[in-house]
Design an enzyme around this catalytic site. Structure first.
Site, short mmCIF file in Angstrom:
data_model
loop_
_atom_site.label_atom_id
_atom_site.label_comp_id
_atom_site.label_asym_id
_atom_site.label_seq_id
_atom_site.Cartn_x
_atom_site.Cartn_y
_atom_site.Cartn_z
N VAL A 118 -24.01 -71.40 -59.17
CA VAL A 118 -25.16 -71.51 -58.28
C VAL A 118 -26.49 -71.40 -59.04
CG1 VAL A 118 -23.89 -70.68 -56.26
CG2 VAL A 118 -25.20 -69.04 -57.65
N SER A 124 -27.18 -57.59 -48.12
CA SER A 124 -26.60 -56.26 -48.31
C SER A 124 -27.44 -55.27 -47.52
CB SER A 124 -26.66 -55.88 -49.81
OG SER A 124 -26.49 -54.49 -50.00
N ALA A 126 -34.21 -55.84 -54.88
CA ALA A 126 -35.25 -56.88 -54.72
C ALA A 126 -34.62 -58.21 -54.34
CB ALA A 126 -36.06 -57.02 -56.00
N GLY A 161 -16.19 -63.61 -50.27
CA GLY A 161 -16.15 -65.07 -50.16
C GLY A 161 -14.77 -65.59 -49.83
N TYR A 206 -31.40 -55.54 -58.01
CA TYR A 206 -30.44 -55.97 -56.99
C TYR A 206 -31.07 -55.82 -55.62
CZ TYR A 206 -26.11 -56.08 -54.23
OH TYR A 206 -25.13 -56.39 -53.30
N GLY A 251 -12.84 -61.61 -53.13
CA GLY A 251 -13.70 -60.69 -52.41
C GLY A 251 -14.13 -61.19 -51.04
N1 LIG Z 1 -18.82 -55.41 -52.46
C1 LIG Z 1 -19.86 -54.82 -51.88
O1 LIG Z 1 -19.95 -53.57 -51.77
C2 LIG Z 1 -20.97 -55.65 -51.31
C3 LIG Z 1 -21.76 -55.10 -50.30
C4 LIG Z 1 -22.79 -55.85 -49.77
C5 LIG Z 1 -23.03 -57.13 -50.23
N2 LIG Z 1 -22.26 -57.64 -51.22
C6 LIG Z 1 -22.54 -59.01 -51.65
O2 LIG Z 1 -21.44 -59.83 -51.27
C7 LIG Z 1 -21.36 -60.97 -52.15
C8 LIG Z 1 -19.94 -61.11 -52.66
O3 LIG Z 1 -19.63 -59.90 -53.31
P1 LIG Z 1 -18.11 -59.41 -53.51
O4 LIG Z 1 -18.07 -57.96 -53.19
O5 LIG Z 1 -17.18 -60.34 -52.81
O6 LIG Z 1 -18.01 -59.59 -55.09
P2 LIG Z 1 -16.84 -60.18 -56.01
O7 LIG Z 1 -17.30 -59.87 -57.40
O8 LIG Z 1 -15.51 -59.72 -55.54
O9 LIG Z 1 -16.92 -61.77 -55.77
C9 LIG Z 1 -18.06 -62.48 -56.15
C10 LIG Z 1 -17.65 -63.94 -56.38
O10 LIG Z 1 -18.82 -64.68 -56.73
C11 LIG Z 1 -18.53 -65.47 -57.88
N3 LIG Z 1 -19.75 -65.76 -58.65
C12 LIG Z 1 -20.45 -64.90 -59.42
N4 LIG Z 1 -21.48 -65.52 -60.00
C13 LIG Z 1 -21.44 -66.82 -59.59
C14 LIG Z 1 -22.24 -67.95 -59.84
N5 LIG Z 1 -23.28 -67.90 -60.69
N6 LIG Z 1 -21.91 -69.12 -59.22
C15 LIG Z 1 -20.84 -69.19 -58.40
N7 LIG Z 1 -20.03 -68.15 -58.12
C16 LIG Z 1 -20.34 -66.97 -58.72
C17 LIG Z 1 -17.53 -64.66 -58.66
O11 LIG Z 1 -16.80 -65.48 -59.57
C18 LIG Z 1 -16.66 -64.09 -57.55
O12 LIG Z 1 -15.61 -64.97 -57.22
C19 LIG Z 1 -22.42 -60.71 -53.24
O13 LIG Z 1 -23.58 -61.46 -52.93
C20 LIG Z 1 -22.71 -59.22 -53.12
O14 LIG Z 1 -24.03 -58.90 -53.53
C21 LIG Z 1 -21.23 -56.95 -51.77
C1 LIG Z 2 -22.82 -49.92 -57.42
C2 LIG Z 2 -22.47 -50.39 -56.03
C3 LIG Z 2 -23.60 -51.23 -55.44
C4 LIG Z 2 -23.14 -51.90 -54.15
C5 LIG Z 2 -24.23 -52.78 -53.59
C6 LIG Z 2 -23.78 -53.39 -52.28
O1 LIG Z 2 -24.67 -54.39 -51.88
C7 LIG Z 2 -23.60 -52.35 -51.18
C8 LIG Z 2 -24.88 -51.63 -50.82
C9 LIG Z 2 -24.50 -50.59 -49.81
C10 LIG Z 2 -25.34 -49.73 -49.27
C11 LIG Z 2 -26.74 -49.68 -49.57
C12 LIG Z 2 -27.47 -48.76 -48.90
C13 LIG Z 2 -28.90 -48.60 -49.09
C14 LIG Z 2 -29.47 -47.57 -48.45
C15 LIG Z 2 -30.96 -47.34 -48.57
O2 LIG Z 2 -31.61 -48.07 -47.60
C16 LIG Z 2 -31.30 -45.86 -48.35
O3 LIG Z 2 -31.15 -45.62 -46.97
C17 LIG Z 2 -30.31 -44.99 -49.11
C18 LIG Z 2 -30.45 -43.51 -48.70
C19 LIG Z 2 -29.44 -42.73 -49.54
C20 LIG Z 2 -29.07 -41.46 -48.86
O4 LIG Z 2 -28.20 -41.53 -47.96
O5 LIG Z 2 -29.72 -40.45 -49.18
#
Ligand SMILES: NC(=O)c1ccc[n+]([C@@H]2O[C@H](COP(=O)([O-])OP(=O)(O)OC[C@H]3O[C@@H](n4cnc5c(N)ncnc54)[C@H](O)[C@@H]3O)[C@@H](O)[C@H]2O)c1
Ligand SMILES: CCCCC[C@H](O)CC\C=C/C=C/C=C/[C@@H](O)[C@@H](O)CCCC(=O)O
Length: 256
Positions: A65, A138, A153, A18, A151, A16
């Site tokens: 972690v 995020s 929070a 990372g 999440y 992902g």
């Molecule tokens: N995918 C999205 O839509 C999105 C959006 C915004 C933020 N994020 C954030 O990005 C980061 C990475 O997410 P991603 O989309 O690449 O997810 P992903 O699930 O593809 O990858 C996450 C990685 O973290 C590892 N991991 C999980 N728990 C762990 C632990 N306790 N110790 C060490 N490694 C651990 C997993 O093994 C995996 O390799 C996360 O913090 C997630 O909240 C994701």
């Molecule tokens: C199940 C998937 C969860 C993915 C979590 C990731 O971290 C990605 C988060 C992506 C976007 C989050 C947006 C949050 C928006 C709020 O601040 C609010 O503005 C949402 C308003 C919703 C709307 O458009 O009505």
């Protein structure tokens, strides 16, 4: 900050976002230590990266972690192997509103643990070389994602912790910058089967589907490019960068 000769540690590096951060840092000259719990994925990735970038540029260390002991061992091994730590990306995270305490332990406490253990090695006041920490929050760290309150929070906590650390570091002379990325939806495994991850809020799943169809999804390379910007631009400290499919935008927070 030029990355040639620099050493980075990336958590959640096996896939992902990372993985993309790891590849971006390697491509720009850094050495990268990959920390993850998914050993099989990480070992396969490191094998491929070694072929592309050379045997001496990457190291995988199994590390949860949630464990201060494992983080301490990983950072010590990093310093023993590469001589120091210049860049830390606290990226590991999960989405699980059922096991919400685990979400807190990984997403928020894992970032704090990783930061505090790394400080012992990066802090100029304790013999470190200084450097930069980029945490992965995020868009849910800036506004509520109603299907995932815990999440939300954790990610709000990551934003606040990062900005406070940026101020504390600057005021203390640690020589370390702290920044945070706030991506919208990114095309990774993370988004698979969202209903199963929302626990008592799974009845709100269509809200997420509507949001994703409205917002679209980012490529992991979009996110990695933003991390590179915050790592290399030495004017960036205490910044939160929103990344969405239409572009990216540094957040302006209310001043007290
Ligand atoms: N995918 C999205 O839509 C999105 C959006 C915004 C933020 N994020 C954030 O990005 C980061 C990475 O997410 P991603 O989309 O690449 O997810 P992903 O699930 O593809 O990858 C996450 C990685 O973290 C590892 N991991 C999980 N728990 C762990 C632990 N306790 N110790 C060490 N490694 C651990 C997993 O093994 C995996 O390799 C996360 O913090 C997630 O909240 C994701
Ligand atoms: C199940 C998937 C969860 C993915 C979590 C990731 O971290 C990605 C988060 C992506 C976007 C989050 C947006 C949050 C928006 C709020 O601040 C609010 O503005 C949402 C308003 C919703 C709307 O458009 O009505």
């Amino acid at each position: 900050m030029a990355l040639s000769g620099k050493t980075a540690v990336v958590t959640g590096a096996a896939m992902g976002i990372g993985q993309a951060i790891t590849e971006k840092l390697l491509h720009n000259g850094a050495k990268v230590v990959l920390l993850d719990v998914n050993e099989s994925a990480a070992k396969t990735l490191v094998e491929n990266l070694s072929k592309q970038y050379g045997q001496d540029r990457t190291l995988f260390l199994s590390c949860n972690v949630e464990s201060e002991e494992q983080l301490k061992a990983a950072f010590e091994k990093t310093v023993d192997t590469f001589g120091g730590i210049d860049i830390l990306c606290n990226n590991a995270g999960i989405l699980n509103e059922n096991e919400w305490e685990k979400s807190v332990s990984i997403n928020l406490l894992g970032v704090i643990r990783g930061t505090y253990v790394a400080l012992q090695h990066m802090n100029k006041l304790s013999g470190g070389r200084g450097g930069v920490v980029v945490n992965t929050a995020s868009m849910a760290g800036l506004g509520p994602l109603i299907t995932c309150p815990v999440y939300t929070a954790t990610k709000h906590g990551v934003v606040g912790f990062t900005r406070a650390m940026a101020g504390a570091s600057a005021a203390s002379g640690y020589g370390i910058r702290f920044n945070v990325i706030c991506p919208s939806f990114v095309q990774t495994e993370f988004l698979s089967d969202p209903n199963s991850k929302m626990g008592q809020f799974s009845h709100l799943a269509d809200v997420i589907e509507q949001m994703i169809s409205k917002a679209g999804t980012l490529n992991v390379s979009d996110v990695a490019e933003s991390v590179l910007e915050m790592v290399t631009d030495e004017t960036k400290n205490g910044e939160a960068l929103m990344i969405f499919s239409k572009g990216k935008h540094y957040v302006t927070f209310p001043s007290m």
